[in-house]
Design a protein around this motif. Structure first.
Motif, short mmCIF file in Angstrom:
data_model
loop_
_atom_site.label_atom_id
_atom_site.label_comp_id
_atom_site.label_asym_id
_atom_site.label_seq_id
_atom_site.Cartn_x
_atom_site.Cartn_y
_atom_site.Cartn_z
N VAL A 143 91.33 -59.26 8.20
CA VAL A 143 91.74 -57.62 8.59
C VAL A 143 90.59 -56.77 8.42
O VAL A 143 90.17 -56.39 7.43
CB VAL A 143 93.13 -57.27 7.66
N ILE A 144 90.50 -56.30 9.83
CA ILE A 144 88.93 -55.52 9.54
C ILE A 144 89.72 -53.89 9.58
O ILE A 144 90.24 -53.34 10.66
CB ILE A 144 88.27 -55.44 10.99
N LEU A 145 89.27 -53.16 8.67
CA LEU A 145 89.68 -51.74 8.41
C LEU A 145 88.69 -50.87 8.83
O LEU A 145 87.56 -51.09 9.17
CB LEU A 145 90.26 -51.69 6.99
N SER A 146 89.04 -49.46 8.14
CA SER A 146 87.97 -48.24 8.42
C SER A 146 86.61 -48.79 8.11
O SER A 146 86.47 -49.49 6.90
CB SER A 146 88.49 -47.20 7.88
N GLY A 147 85.56 -48.26 8.83
CA GLY A 147 84.29 -48.71 8.46
C GLY A 147 83.12 -48.33 9.28
O GLY A 147 83.28 -48.52 10.58
N GLU A 148 82.09 -48.00 8.87
CA GLU A 148 80.83 -47.96 9.56
C GLU A 148 80.10 -48.92 9.95
O GLU A 148 80.30 -49.79 8.75
CB GLU A 148 79.89 -46.69 9.08
N GLY A 149 79.40 -49.14 10.85
CA GLY A 149 78.50 -50.51 11.17
C GLY A 149 79.31 -51.64 11.57
O GLY A 149 80.51 -51.26 12.27
N ARG A 150 78.79 -52.67 11.63
CA ARG A 150 79.24 -53.90 12.61
C ARG A 150 79.46 -55.05 11.40
O ARG A 150 79.92 -56.18 11.81
CB ARG A 150 78.14 -54.25 13.39
N ASP A 151 79.66 -54.83 10.33
CA ASP A 151 79.76 -55.98 9.10
C ASP A 151 81.27 -56.43 9.60
O ASP A 151 82.17 -55.57 9.57
CB ASP A 151 79.76 -55.28 7.80
N GLY A 152 81.53 -57.67 9.42
CA GLY A 152 82.98 -58.24 9.49
C GLY A 152 83.02 -58.85 11.11
O GLY A 152 83.96 -59.90 11.09
N ALA A 153 82.25 -58.37 12.21
CA ALA A 153 82.58 -59.07 13.29
C ALA A 153 82.20 -60.47 13.59
O ALA A 153 82.86 -61.24 14.25
CB ALA A 153 81.73 -57.93 14.54
N THR A 154 80.86 -60.70 13.22
CA THR A 154 80.46 -62.25 12.97
C THR A 154 81.27 -62.95 12.14
O THR A 154 81.87 -64.37 12.54
CB THR A 154 79.05 -62.40 12.43
N GLY A 155 81.85 -62.60 10.88
CA GLY A 155 82.87 -63.59 10.26
C GLY A 155 84.24 -63.74 10.83
O GLY A 155 84.60 -64.54 10.82
N ALA A 156 84.70 -62.57 11.58
CA ALA A 156 85.85 -62.39 12.12
C ALA A 156 85.74 -63.43 13.20
O ALA A 156 86.83 -64.36 13.79
CB ALA A 156 86.41 -61.05 12.68
N THR A 157 84.66 -63.58 13.85
CA THR A 157 84.57 -64.62 14.88
C THR A 157 84.47 -66.10 14.47
O THR A 157 85.14 -66.91 14.88
CB THR A 157 83.11 -64.35 15.55
N ALA A 158 84.01 -66.30 13.05
CA ALA A 158 84.20 -67.60 12.68
C ALA A 158 85.70 -67.72 12.24
O ALA A 158 86.20 -68.79 12.78
CB ALA A 158 83.38 -67.59 11.38
N VAL A 159 86.45 -66.77 11.84
CA VAL A 159 87.72 -67.12 11.60
C VAL A 159 88.52 -67.31 12.70
O VAL A 159 89.50 -68.14 12.74
CB VAL A 159 88.38 -65.68 10.98
N HIS A 160 88.41 -66.59 13.87
CA HIS A 160 88.72 -67.10 15.19
C HIS A 160 88.38 -68.36 15.61
O HIS A 160 89.33 -69.16 15.99
CB HIS A 160 88.44 -65.97 16.11
N ARG A 161 87.18 -68.82 15.36
CA ARG A 161 86.85 -70.21 16.08
C ARG A 161 87.37 -71.15 15.23
O ARG A 161 87.47 -72.28 15.81
CB ARG A 161 85.15 -70.27 16.07
N LEU A 162 87.70 -70.97 14.08
CA LEU A 162 88.34 -72.19 13.16
C LEU A 162 89.88 -72.00 13.07
O LEU A 162 90.48 -72.52 12.08
CB LEU A 162 87.76 -72.17 11.89
N GLY A 163 90.38 -71.17 13.95
CA GLY A 163 91.94 -71.30 13.98
C GLY A 163 92.63 -70.08 13.34
O GLY A 163 93.87 -70.15 13.24
N GLY A 164 91.91 -69.35 12.72
CA GLY A 164 92.58 -68.21 11.77
C GLY A 164 93.20 -66.93 12.78
O GLY A 164 92.93 -67.21 14.01
N THR A 165 93.47 -65.92 11.87
CA THR A 165 94.23 -64.97 12.68
C THR A 165 93.11 -63.61 12.42
O THR A 165 92.81 -63.52 11.09
CB THR A 165 95.38 -64.35 12.13
#
Length: 216
Positions: A143-165
């Motif tokens: 769950v990506i909430l409020s924040g500046e910058g781009r942190d979390g986008a790459t990790g979220a991509t890994a979650v998606h690629r491995l079948g997570g939400t």
């Protein structure tokens, strides 16, 4: 970016079936404006939630964090700072401490490593979410909430690629939209873009589905 004819930059999730008896691990990640957003989500989650919850917010590594104490007063769930080696437990919230990156191991335990004196973002949402994706696969909920910058986008991509939400808040209800937007602009990795107050009901629905599958 132009893509050569016949080629696609889109990556589909790696097929995987949830292991029997496993329950979700929810990671709430944020930066600027994250305290208010995280509080709203946690405040709407009930005692006995059949999922483990990890909270990560960018913190000054040189200052003591009151985040576990503050969040503990805003939710019915028990909240504590994450400890190295502890197991993830359903119905409990662990908070990434300042000055350390938080990772999840294959046996669903927490691993803390010193972040060092220099950036990148600390604690790192990308490191947490990537390790979570590798550890629990389709049981991961980012769950990506409020924040500046781009942190979390790459990790979220890994979650998606491995079948997570993957869930992000929308522009209208994000105090700082940069982090959600960075994830949304990735190649169709986000499952739900929703208003902040709809995040908790969505999580409860996902957890109920996972619990039903695990007990079927």
């Amino acid at each position: 970016m132009n893509t050569p004819a016949g080629m696609s930059t889109r990556h589909e999730p790696v097929p995987a079936a949830p292991p029997a008896g496993r329950l979700p691990v929810i990671a709430l990640v944020s930066s600027a404006g994250g305290l208010a957003a995280t509080s709203r989500v946690l405040g709407a989650l009930p005692v006995g939630l059949p999922a483990a919850v990890i909270v990560l917010q960018h913190l000054n590594p040189d200052r003591r964090s009151m985040l576990p104490h503050i969040l503990g007063r805003r939710t019915a769930l028990p909240v504590a700072a994450a400890c190295d080696g502890q197991a993830l437990v359903p119905g409990r919230v662990v908070v990434a401490p300042p000055g350390q990156h938080l990772l999840v191991t294959g046996d669903r335990r927490l691993l803390l490593i010193v972040s060092g004196p220099l950036p990148p973002y600390r604690p790192s949402a990308d490191l947490l979410l990537t390790s979570l994706a590798l550890a629990v696969g389709p049981d991961a909920v980012a769950v990506i909430l409020s924040g500046e910058g781009r942190d979390g986008a790459t990790g979220a991509t890994a979650v998606h690629r491995l079948g997570g939400t993957v869930i992000t808040t929308d522009r209208a209800t994000s105090n700082h939209f940069a982090m959600p937007q960075a994830t949304i602009t990735r190649d169709e990795i986000v499952d739900h873009v929703t208003a902040l107050d709809e995040v908790a009901p969505l999580l409860l629905s996902l957890v109920a589905e996972a619990e039903a599958e695990a007990t079927a």
